[in-house]
Motif scaffolding. Structure first.
Motif, PDB file in Angstrom:
ATOM      1  N   MET A  45       0.829  -1.205   0.000  1.00  0.00           N
ATOM      2  CA  MET A  45       0.000   0.000   0.000  1.00  0.00           C
ATOM      3  C   MET A  45       0.867   1.260   0.000  1.00  0.00           C
ATOM      4  N   ALA A  46       1.935   1.246   0.768  1.00  0.00           N
ATOM      5  CA  ALA A  46       2.834   2.402   0.814  1.00  0.00           C
ATOM      6  C   ALA A  46       3.498   2.619  -0.539  1.00  0.00           C
ATOM      7  N   ARG A  47       3.958   1.533  -1.156  1.00  0.00           N
ATOM      8  CA  ARG A  47       4.596   1.650  -2.470  1.00  0.00           C
ATOM      9  C   ARG A  47       3.614   2.147  -3.534  1.00  0.00           C
ATOM     10  N   ASN A  48       2.371   1.737  -3.452  1.00  0.00           N
ATOM     11  CA  ASN A  48       1.360   2.248  -4.383  1.00  0.00           C
ATOM     12  C   ASN A  48       1.148   3.749  -4.190  1.00  0.00           C
ATOM     13  N   THR A  49       1.197   4.193  -2.958  1.00  0.00           N
ATOM     14  CA  THR A  49       1.084   5.624  -2.660  1.00  0.00           C
ATOM     15  C   THR A  49       2.273   6.382  -3.248  1.00  0.00           C
ATOM     16  N   ILE A  50       3.469   5.827  -3.082  1.00  0.00           N
ATOM     17  CA  ILE A  50       4.674   6.446  -3.644  1.00  0.00           C
ATOM     18  C   ILE A  50       4.588   6.481  -5.164  1.00  0.00           C
ATOM     19  N   ARG A  51       4.226   5.359  -5.765  1.00  0.00           N
ATOM     20  CA  ARG A  51       4.123   5.267  -7.228  1.00  0.00           C
ATOM     21  C   ARG A  51       3.152   6.329  -7.762  1.00  0.00           C
ATOM     22  N   HIS A  56       3.608  13.824  -9.563  1.00  0.00           N
ATOM     23  CA  HIS A  56       3.395  15.142  -8.944  1.00  0.00           C
ATOM     24  C   HIS A  56       4.761  15.772  -8.690  1.00  0.00           C
ATOM     25  N   SER A  57       5.143  16.720  -9.507  1.00  0.00           N
ATOM     26  CA  SER A  57       6.523  17.215  -9.527  1.00  0.00           C
ATOM     27  C   SER A  57       7.014  17.759  -8.189  1.00  0.00           C
ATOM     28  N   SER A  58       6.124  18.223  -7.328  1.00  0.00           N
ATOM     29  CA  SER A  58       6.582  18.788  -6.057  1.00  0.00           C
ATOM     30  C   SER A  58       6.639  17.760  -4.928  1.00  0.00           C
ATOM     31  N   SER A  59       6.248  16.515  -5.200  1.00  0.00           N
ATOM     32  CA  SER A  59       6.242  15.500  -4.144  1.00  0.00           C
ATOM     33  C   SER A  59       7.652  14.993  -3.850  1.00  0.00           C
ATOM     34  N   THR A  60       7.837  14.486  -2.662  1.00  0.00           N
ATOM     35  CA  THR A  60       9.133  13.904  -2.292  1.00  0.00           C
ATOM     36  C   THR A  60       9.490  12.740  -3.216  1.00  0.00           C
ATOM     37  N   PRO A  61       8.559  11.803  -3.508  1.00  0.00           N
ATOM     38  CA  PRO A  61       8.924  10.723  -4.432  1.00  0.00           C
ATOM     39  C   PRO A  61       9.388  11.238  -5.792  1.00  0.00           C
ATOM     40  N   ALA A  62       8.738  12.265  -6.330  1.00  0.00           N
ATOM     41  CA  ALA A  62       9.144  12.808  -7.637  1.00  0.00           C
ATOM     42  C   ALA A  62      10.528  13.434  -7.555  1.00  0.00           C
ATOM     43  N   THR A  63      10.825  14.119  -6.459  1.00  0.00           N
ATOM     44  CA  THR A  63      12.146  14.724  -6.267  1.00  0.00           C
ATOM     45  C   THR A  63      13.228  13.652  -6.216  1.00  0.00           C
ATOM     46  N   VAL A  64      12.981  12.610  -5.429  1.00  0.00           N
ATOM     47  CA  VAL A  64      13.958  11.524  -5.310  1.00  0.00           C
ATOM     48  C   VAL A  64      14.092  10.798  -6.651  1.00  0.00           C
ATOM     49  N   PHE A  65      12.974  10.589  -7.334  1.00  0.00           N
ATOM     50  CA  PHE A  65      13.001   9.928  -8.638  1.00  0.00           C
ATOM     51  C   PHE A  65      13.849  10.711  -9.635  1.00  0.00           C
ATOM     52  N   ARG A  66      13.701  12.031  -9.689  1.00  0.00           N
ATOM     53  CA  ARG A  66      14.510  12.846 -10.610  1.00  0.00           C
ATOM     54  C   ARG A  66      15.998  12.730 -10.283  1.00  0.00           C
ATOM     55  N   GLN A  67      16.335  12.737  -9.009  1.00  0.00           N
ATOM     56  CA  GLN A  67      17.741  12.579  -8.616  1.00  0.00           C
ATOM     57  C   GLN A  67      18.245  11.192  -9.008  1.00  0.00           C
TER      58      GLN A  67
END
Length: 136
Positions: A45-51, A56-67
């Motif tokens: 469930m947590a991973r689905n939330t992250i995915r 969403h460009s301002s989300s923490t997952p998107a920031t980490v994904f870009r890095q």
């Protein structure tokens, strides 16, 4: 209490916090057991939330994904590759927070290439998983 558990073939640090020790009873023990028995489902469930937050460009997952994309050695890195490499690094359980603290479980994820910040998903009583903003 600090300990560790095996989940997804990995040892993960677990912290159990009891807010109201005088109310610690069999019900709280059952809640803890339920949390521990369902860690695989909770992780899913947590991973689905992250995915879901990767777009969403301002989300923490998107920031980490870009890095991660900038540092990836894969010839064609994808969001699925990122999700597959994301490591569950910590679990905190809050079984008895009551109305003052609706958080029951908090999972922390990090990229295997040690990108900051870490991604944190909280499970709130009666509402389910939600992403936390990046910790400063």
């Amino acid at each position: 209490m600090d300990t560790s558990t095996r989940i997804l073939n990995r040892t993960v640090d677990v912290r159990l916090e009891i807010d109201f020790p005088l109310r610690f009873d069999e019900t709280v023990v059952q809640d803890i057991d339920q949390m521990l028995e369902n860690l695989n489902l909770i992780d899913t469930m947590a991973r689905n939330t992250i995915r879901g937050a990767l777009t969403h460009s301002s989300s923490t997952p998107a920031t980490v994904f870009r890095q991660w994309l900038r540092q990836s050695t894969s010839s064609a890195p994808s969001p699925q590759d990122f999700m597959d490499e994301l490591v569950l690094s910590g679990i905190r359980l809050y079984p008895d927070g009551g109305r003052t603290n609706r958080v029951r479980i908090e999972l922390e994820y990090q990229s295997p290439i040690q990108i900051s910040p870490r991604i944190t998903v909280q499970f709130l009583e009666r509402t389910g998983p939600e992403l936390l903003p990046a910790r400063r």
